[in-house]
Scaffold this motif. Structure first.
Motif, PDB file in Angstrom:
ATOM      1  N   GLN A   1       0.799  -1.062   0.066  1.00  0.00           N
ATOM      2  CA  GLN A   1       0.185   0.019  -0.015  1.00  0.00           C
ATOM      3  C   GLN A   1       0.879   1.306  -0.101  1.00  0.00           C
ATOM      4  O   GLN A   1       0.551   2.301  -0.873  1.00  0.00           O
ATOM      5  CB  GLN A   1      -1.013  -0.087   1.237  1.00  0.00           C
ATOM      6  N   VAL A   2       1.710   1.405   0.765  1.00  0.00           N
ATOM      7  CA  VAL A   2       2.952   2.390   0.772  1.00  0.00           C
ATOM      8  C   VAL A   2       3.547   2.607  -0.341  1.00  0.00           C
ATOM      9  O   VAL A   2       3.769   3.600  -1.067  1.00  0.00           O
ATOM     10  CB  VAL A   2       3.798   2.335   2.105  1.00  0.00           C
ATOM     11  N   ALA A   3       4.005   1.413  -1.046  1.00  0.00           N
ATOM     12  CA  ALA A   3       4.745   1.482  -2.401  1.00  0.00           C
ATOM     13  C   ALA A   3       3.984   2.151  -3.311  1.00  0.00           C
ATOM     14  O   ALA A   3       4.290   3.014  -3.988  1.00  0.00           O
ATOM     15  CB  ALA A   3       5.185   0.224  -2.855  1.00  0.00           C
ATOM     16  N   LYS A   4       2.564   1.671  -3.562  1.00  0.00           N
ATOM     17  CA  LYS A   4       1.632   2.315  -4.358  1.00  0.00           C
ATOM     18  C   LYS A   4       1.273   3.759  -4.195  1.00  0.00           C
ATOM     19  O   LYS A   4       1.406   4.432  -5.210  1.00  0.00           O
ATOM     20  CB  LYS A   4       0.140   1.586  -4.448  1.00  0.00           C
ATOM     21  N   ALA A   5       1.505   4.180  -2.949  1.00  0.00           N
ATOM     22  CA  ALA A   5       1.107   5.384  -2.520  1.00  0.00           C
ATOM     23  C   ALA A   5       2.365   6.454  -2.855  1.00  0.00           C
ATOM     24  O   ALA A   5       2.024   7.343  -3.356  1.00  0.00           O
ATOM     25  CB  ALA A   5       0.795   5.578  -1.062  1.00  0.00           C
ATOM     26  N   LEU A   6       3.514   5.802  -2.811  1.00  0.00           N
ATOM     27  CA  LEU A   6       4.685   6.702  -3.493  1.00  0.00           C
ATOM     28  C   LEU A   6       5.000   6.347  -5.003  1.00  0.00           C
ATOM     29  O   LEU A   6       6.054   6.920  -5.284  1.00  0.00           O
ATOM     30  CB  LEU A   6       5.817   5.981  -2.443  1.00  0.00           C
ATOM     31  N   ARG A   7       4.379   5.453  -5.565  1.00  0.00           N
ATOM     32  CA  ARG A   7       4.581   5.097  -6.745  1.00  0.00           C
ATOM     33  C   ARG A   7       6.205   4.386  -7.171  1.00  0.00           C
ATOM     34  O   ARG A   7       6.750   4.928  -7.911  1.00  0.00           O
ATOM     35  CB  ARG A   7       4.407   6.320  -7.813  1.00  0.00           C
ATOM     36  N   ILE A   8       6.434   3.513  -6.411  1.00  0.00           N
ATOM     37  CA  ILE A   8       7.643   2.968  -6.011  1.00  0.00           C
ATOM     38  C   ILE A   8       7.556   1.305  -6.115  1.00  0.00           C
ATOM     39  O   ILE A   8       6.380   0.902  -5.847  1.00  0.00           O
ATOM     40  CB  ILE A   8       8.529   3.379  -4.996  1.00  0.00           C
ATOM     41  N   SER A   9       8.421   0.426  -6.386  1.00  0.00           N
ATOM     42  CA  SER A   9       8.186  -0.979  -6.539  1.00  0.00           C
ATOM     43  C   SER A   9       8.044  -1.349  -5.100  1.00  0.00           C
ATOM     44  O   SER A   9       8.884  -1.109  -4.280  1.00  0.00           O
ATOM     45  CB  SER A   9       9.436  -1.405  -6.828  1.00  0.00           C
ATOM     46  N   ALA A  10       7.176  -2.315  -4.964  1.00  0.00           N
ATOM     47  CA  ALA A  10       6.807  -2.967  -4.019  1.00  0.00           C
ATOM     48  C   ALA A  10       7.876  -3.857  -3.401  1.00  0.00           C
ATOM     49  O   ALA A  10       8.210  -4.062  -2.146  1.00  0.00           O
ATOM     50  CB  ALA A  10       5.587  -3.522  -3.737  1.00  0.00           C
TER      51      ALA A  10
END
Length: 155
Positions: A55-64
């Motif tokens: 969820q955090v990765a999606k919010a930051l638009r980075i690779s999970a």
């Protein structure tokens, strides 16, 4: 509370949040987690689950997967393999049959070169979670649109 051994995950998240010009509260809202919980993650006091990291990765638009490696959930080799598979599965320009053929070829090359293939099933589940479009367009008869076999374009 003592700091947990989560590598430099918290520092990395803070750097990513700041480079995205987001406040802690904005990121927490975007990721669907509480502000205090995200603060504890950044300070190394909490070890988040893979779901929270996604969820955090999606919010930051980075690779999970990058966050999974930093949190110790994946090792570096698994991340590289997962990212390769995720890119193939997310490509909207090829249909599902073509994606599966590419993955089979990729797997056979890895096997030929002596790499283990144990993360294949995990990769498919991670990739399915990270992609919005898993299946290509369907025809009215239930087949894949554009799945007829064609040779390479003639020069």
């Amino acid at each position: 509370m003592a700091s947990l051994n989560v590598g430099n995950l918290g520092e990395y998240l803070r750097e990513q949040r700041r480079s995205a010009q987001l406040s802690l509260r904005q990121l927490a809202d975007a990721a669907g987690v509480s502000n205090p919980y995200l603060s504890q993650i950044e300070r190394g006091l909490r070890k988040p689950s893979a779901e929270v990291l996604q969820q955090v990765a999606k919010a930051l638009r980075i690779s999970a997967e990058t966050l999974y490696v930093r949190a110790g959930i994946l090792d570096e080799k698994e991340r590289d393999e997962l990212e390769t598979r995720a890119v193939i599965l997310a490509d909207p320009s090829i249909n599902e049959r073509q994606k599966q053929v590419l993955l089979q070829i990729y797997e056979s090359f890895r096997k030929e070169n002596g790499f283990e293939t144990s993360t294949y099933a995990d990769a498919a589940s991670y990739a399915d979670e990270d992609t919005d479009t898993v299946e290509g367009p369907r025809t009215t008869d239930g087949g894949d649109a554009g799945s007829k076999e064609e040779g390479p374009p003639s020069s």
